[in-house]
Design a protein around this motif. Structure first.
Motif, PDB file in Angstrom:
ATOM      1  N   ASP A 180      13.358  10.455 -13.782  1.00 24.45           N
ATOM      2  CA  ASP A 180      12.212  10.639 -14.697  1.00 24.45           C
ATOM      3  C   ASP A 180      11.320  11.734 -14.104  1.00 24.45           C
ATOM      4  O   ASP A 180      11.562  12.184 -12.978  1.00 24.45           O
ATOM      5  CB  ASP A 180      11.430   9.328 -14.835  1.00 24.45           C
ATOM      6  N   ILE A 181      10.286  12.119 -14.847  1.00 26.32           N
ATOM      7  CA  ILE A 181       9.345  13.108 -14.300  1.00 26.32           C
ATOM      8  C   ILE A 181       8.448  12.406 -13.291  1.00 26.32           C
ATOM      9  O   ILE A 181       7.735  11.465 -13.630  1.00 26.32           O
ATOM     10  CB  ILE A 181       8.468  13.717 -15.420  1.00 26.32           C
ATOM     11  N   GLY A 182       8.500  12.853 -12.056  1.00 27.90           N
ATOM     12  CA  GLY A 182       7.687  12.226 -11.014  1.00 27.90           C
ATOM     13  C   GLY A 182       6.861  13.261 -10.263  1.00 27.90           C
ATOM     14  O   GLY A 182       6.795  14.431 -10.654  1.00 27.90           O
ATOM     15  N   TYR A 183       6.264  12.822  -9.199  1.00 29.63           N
ATOM     16  CA  TYR A 183       5.298  13.662  -8.470  1.00 29.63           C
ATOM     17  C   TYR A 183       5.524  13.553  -6.967  1.00 29.63           C
ATOM     18  O   TYR A 183       6.028  12.531  -6.480  1.00 29.63           O
ATOM     19  CB  TYR A 183       3.871  13.199  -8.805  1.00 29.63           C
ATOM     20  N   ASN A 184       5.090  14.576  -6.245  1.00 29.96           N
ATOM     21  CA  ASN A 184       5.171  14.535  -4.786  1.00 29.96           C
ATOM     22  C   ASN A 184       3.782  14.205  -4.248  1.00 29.96           C
ATOM     23  O   ASN A 184       3.008  15.094  -3.927  1.00 29.96           O
ATOM     24  CB  ASN A 184       5.646  15.887  -4.250  1.00 29.96           C
ATOM     25  N   TYR A 185       3.463  12.909  -4.191  1.00 27.25           N
ATOM     26  CA  TYR A 185       2.095  12.494  -3.882  1.00 27.25           C
ATOM     27  C   TYR A 185       1.947  11.890  -2.484  1.00 27.25           C
ATOM     28  O   TYR A 185       0.914  11.330  -2.161  1.00 27.25           O
ATOM     29  CB  TYR A 185       1.625  11.469  -4.926  1.00 27.25           C
ATOM     30  N   ARG A 186       2.994  11.963  -1.651  1.00 25.45           N
ATOM     31  CA  ARG A 186       2.926  11.311  -0.340  1.00 25.45           C
ATOM     32  C   ARG A 186       1.986  12.076   0.596  1.00 25.45           C
ATOM     33  O   ARG A 186       1.835  13.296   0.518  1.00 25.45           O
ATOM     34  CB  ARG A 186       4.326  11.231   0.279  1.00 25.45           C
ATOM     35  N   ILE A 187       1.434  11.344   1.508  1.00 27.25           N
ATOM     36  CA  ILE A 187       0.548  11.910   2.522  1.00 27.25           C
ATOM     37  C   ILE A 187       1.394  12.525   3.641  1.00 27.25           C
ATOM     38  O   ILE A 187       2.564  12.166   3.807  1.00 27.25           O
ATOM     39  CB  ILE A 187      -0.336  10.766   3.072  1.00 27.25           C
TER      40      ILE A 187
ATOM     41  N   GLY B  55      -5.568   9.460   0.433  1.00 25.22           N
ATOM     42  CA  GLY B  55      -5.853   8.374  -0.497  1.00 25.22           C
ATOM     43  C   GLY B  55      -4.954   7.189  -0.229  1.00 25.22           C
ATOM     44  O   GLY B  55      -4.017   7.268   0.575  1.00 25.22           O
ATOM     45  N   MET B  56      -5.246   6.086  -0.913  1.00 22.89           N
ATOM     46  CA  MET B  56      -4.444   4.867  -0.745  1.00 22.89           C
ATOM     47  C   MET B  56      -4.412   4.111  -2.063  1.00 22.89           C
ATOM     48  O   MET B  56      -5.451   3.947  -2.709  1.00 22.89           O
ATOM     49  CB  MET B  56      -5.065   3.998   0.344  1.00 22.89           C
ATOM     50  N   PHE B  57      -3.205   3.693  -2.439  1.00 25.35           N
ATOM     51  CA  PHE B  57      -3.011   2.823  -3.601  1.00 25.35           C
ATOM     52  C   PHE B  57      -2.675   1.447  -3.050  1.00 25.35           C
ATOM     53  O   PHE B  57      -1.801   1.337  -2.188  1.00 25.35           O
ATOM     54  CB  PHE B  57      -1.844   3.381  -4.424  1.00 25.35           C
ATOM     55  N   VAL B  58      -3.332   0.397  -3.497  1.00 26.85           N
ATOM     56  CA  VAL B  58      -2.958  -0.947  -3.047  1.00 26.85           C
ATOM     57  C   VAL B  58      -2.768  -1.874  -4.250  1.00 26.85           C
ATOM     58  O   VAL B  58      -3.388  -1.687  -5.308  1.00 26.85           O
ATOM     59  CB  VAL B  58      -3.998  -1.589  -2.080  1.00 26.85           C
TER      60      VAL B  58
ATOM     61  N   ALA C 131       0.848  -1.206   0.000  1.00 31.08           N
ATOM     62  CA  ALA C 131       0.000   0.000   0.000  1.00 31.08           C
ATOM     63  C   ALA C 131       0.877   1.248   0.000  1.00 31.08           C
ATOM     64  O   ALA C 131       1.976   1.245   0.580  1.00 31.08           O
ATOM     65  CB  ALA C 131      -0.911   0.013   1.220  1.00 31.08           C
ATOM     66  N   ILE C 132       0.381   2.285  -0.634  1.00 24.72           N
ATOM     67  CA  ILE C 132       1.046   3.598  -0.588  1.00 24.72           C
ATOM     68  C   ILE C 132      -0.020   4.621  -0.202  1.00 24.72           C
ATOM     69  O   ILE C 132      -1.003   4.822  -0.941  1.00 24.72           O
ATOM     70  CB  ILE C 132       1.634   3.988  -1.966  1.00 24.72           C
ATOM     71  N   ALA C 133       0.159   5.258   0.936  1.00 27.45           N
ATOM     72  CA  ALA C 133      -0.773   6.318   1.344  1.00 27.45           C
ATOM     73  C   ALA C 133      -0.407   7.590   0.566  1.00 27.45           C
ATOM     74  O   ALA C 133       0.777   7.935   0.448  1.00 27.45           O
ATOM     75  CB  ALA C 133      -0.675   6.557   2.839  1.00 27.45           C
ATOM     76  N   THR C 134      -1.422   8.253   0.033  1.00 28.15           N
ATOM     77  CA  THR C 134      -1.178   9.420  -0.815  1.00 28.15           C
ATOM     78  C   THR C 134      -1.958  10.638  -0.291  1.00 28.15           C
ATOM     79  O   THR C 134      -2.852  10.494   0.541  1.00 28.15           O
ATOM     80  CB  THR C 134      -1.650   9.148  -2.265  1.00 28.15           C
TER      81      THR C 134
END
Ligand code: PLP
Length: 372
Positions: free
Chosen positions: A224-231, A192-195, A52-55
């Motif tokens: 690469d082009i990425g994002y700062n999506y962490r909670i 949010g959560m990605f599982v 899981a990744i909490a976002t």
């Protein structure tokens, strides 16, 4: 005027206050991500997923899913026509094309019988939504996915804690996504959560969600082009407390759901939807249609209820009717829900008396004088 009958809203106890206070006081230095780690572990244990990744929000988790699955320009993704627009936009963020198909009118989820007709050689994935507390027909969807070699993203933003048959939603397809935005059953304000059960997919999603940093070279190096999506740790603490109470929250939502079904069961002008059999719902939403012969229109009904401080909302507009999107197939049931659908207030501070009041006013407006 009576109190605001809110469409949605949380149930907050001392536990949430304690966890947030703990995060504010102690969630720094060595323990800066303590609550995030605990939330991710608690969530994977709860739903039975491996990773899981909490976002920051559900939309970010959806975007991580489309990125990690490698969807790109010229790919087609079959998307349910009824949802909050975030579902479709997560497909658009990677440049892929949404091919919308209609819903099943009884579950408001994608109609699997229509998916097959929409498959072309460009189709790479299915984006389904477990809609308004109801689970999509995962057996049929997974059968089609395997037949045509398609990836499956489960947008379970609205069904935290719900199951399809004996498995938690979000764990059946390649990736599942949940939301903890303030109107959801378990809240973080945003969250949010990605599982997933796929380690490679998890690694790719984590990479994209953390600026595509390559720690093998340096924690400051990005490849690469990425994002700062962490909670944030503080938000994670709030969500953690809510997830530890999720079965209690589902119980409270179930009471509200049952009260609506009790007080509107004899109202011929409103057809409430019942949870489908394969689904163990979280009962977070009460929704239905107004029937064709009513004294006032659906939009007038909403307007008059808002004047009484009763916050009801319409069905979502059909996404294939929106700018930037196109309609390849007719979507009569999605249009019907857009034009005739109603979502009733299910905020967790509502009592049986509040729900009885809402139902009485609905019946009065729609059918004339009536007392329950
Ligand atoms: C079905 C669905 N998908 C995606 C989202 C987006 O989630 P968030 O608001 O957490 O970004 C929502 C709700 O907001 C939703 O209901």
């Amino acid at each position: 005027m009576r109190k605001k009958i809110a469409l949605a809203g949380p149930d907050i106890t001392q536990k949430e206050i304690d966890y947030v206070t703990d995060a504010v006081k102690n969630g720094w230095y060595e323990t800066y991500d303590m609550h995030i780690k605990k939330l991710e572990k608690t969530f994977t244990d709860y739903v039975g997923a491996k990773y899981a990744i909490a976002t920051y929000c559900g939309t970010h988790a959806l975007h991580l899913a489309t990125l990690a699955l490698g969807l790109k320009a010229d790919d087609e993704v079959i998307v349910t026509d009824q949802s909050y627009i975030a579902t479709a936009q997560a497909v658009s963020y990677v440049g892929a094309r949404c091919v919308f198909v209609d819903i099943d009118p009884d579950t408001l989820c994608i109609n699997p019988a229509l998916i097959e007709k929409a498959v072309t050689e460009k189709t790479k994935a299915i984006m389904l939504v477990h809609f308004a507390g109801m689970a999509a027909d995962m057996d049929a969807i997974m059968r089609l996915a395997s037949k045509y070699n398609l990836k499956v993203i489960e947008d379970a933003c609205q069904l935290v804690g719900g199951k399809y048959k004996d498995r938690y939603v979000g764990t059946i397809g390649d990736a599942g996504v949940f939301s903890f935005q303030g109107a959801k059953i378990a809240v973080g304000g945003e969250g949010g959560m990605f599982v997933t059960n796929d380690q490679e997919l998890y690694k790719r999603a984590l990479h994209y969600g953390t600026f595509c940093r390559n720690d093998k070279i340096s924690y400051l190096w990005s490849d690469d082009i990425g994002y700062n999506y962490r909670i944030s740790n503080v938000t994670a603490a709030l969500i953690l407390a809510q997830i530890e109470r999720i079965d209690e929250l589902i119980g409270k939502k179930k009471n509200i759901y049952d009260w609506y079904h009790k007080y509107l069961s004899n109202c011929k002008s409103v057809k409430l939807l019942k949870i489908n059999q394969e689904c163990q719902s979280n009962y977070a939403y009460v929704t239905g249609y107004i029937t064709d012969e009513t004294k006032i229109s659906r939009d007038e009904l909403i307007k008059k209820l808002l004047e009484l401080n009763i916050h009801v909302r319409p069905g979502y507009p059909s996404m294939s009717a929106m700018p930037n999107y196109e309609r390849r197939f007719d979507v009569p049931f999605s249009e019907k829900y857009w034009k005739k659908g109603l979502v009733f207030p299910t905020a967790l501070n509502l009592t049986e008396e509040d729900i009885k009041y809402v139902c009485t006013e609905v019946i009065k407006l729609i059918e004339g004088e009536h007392t329950l």
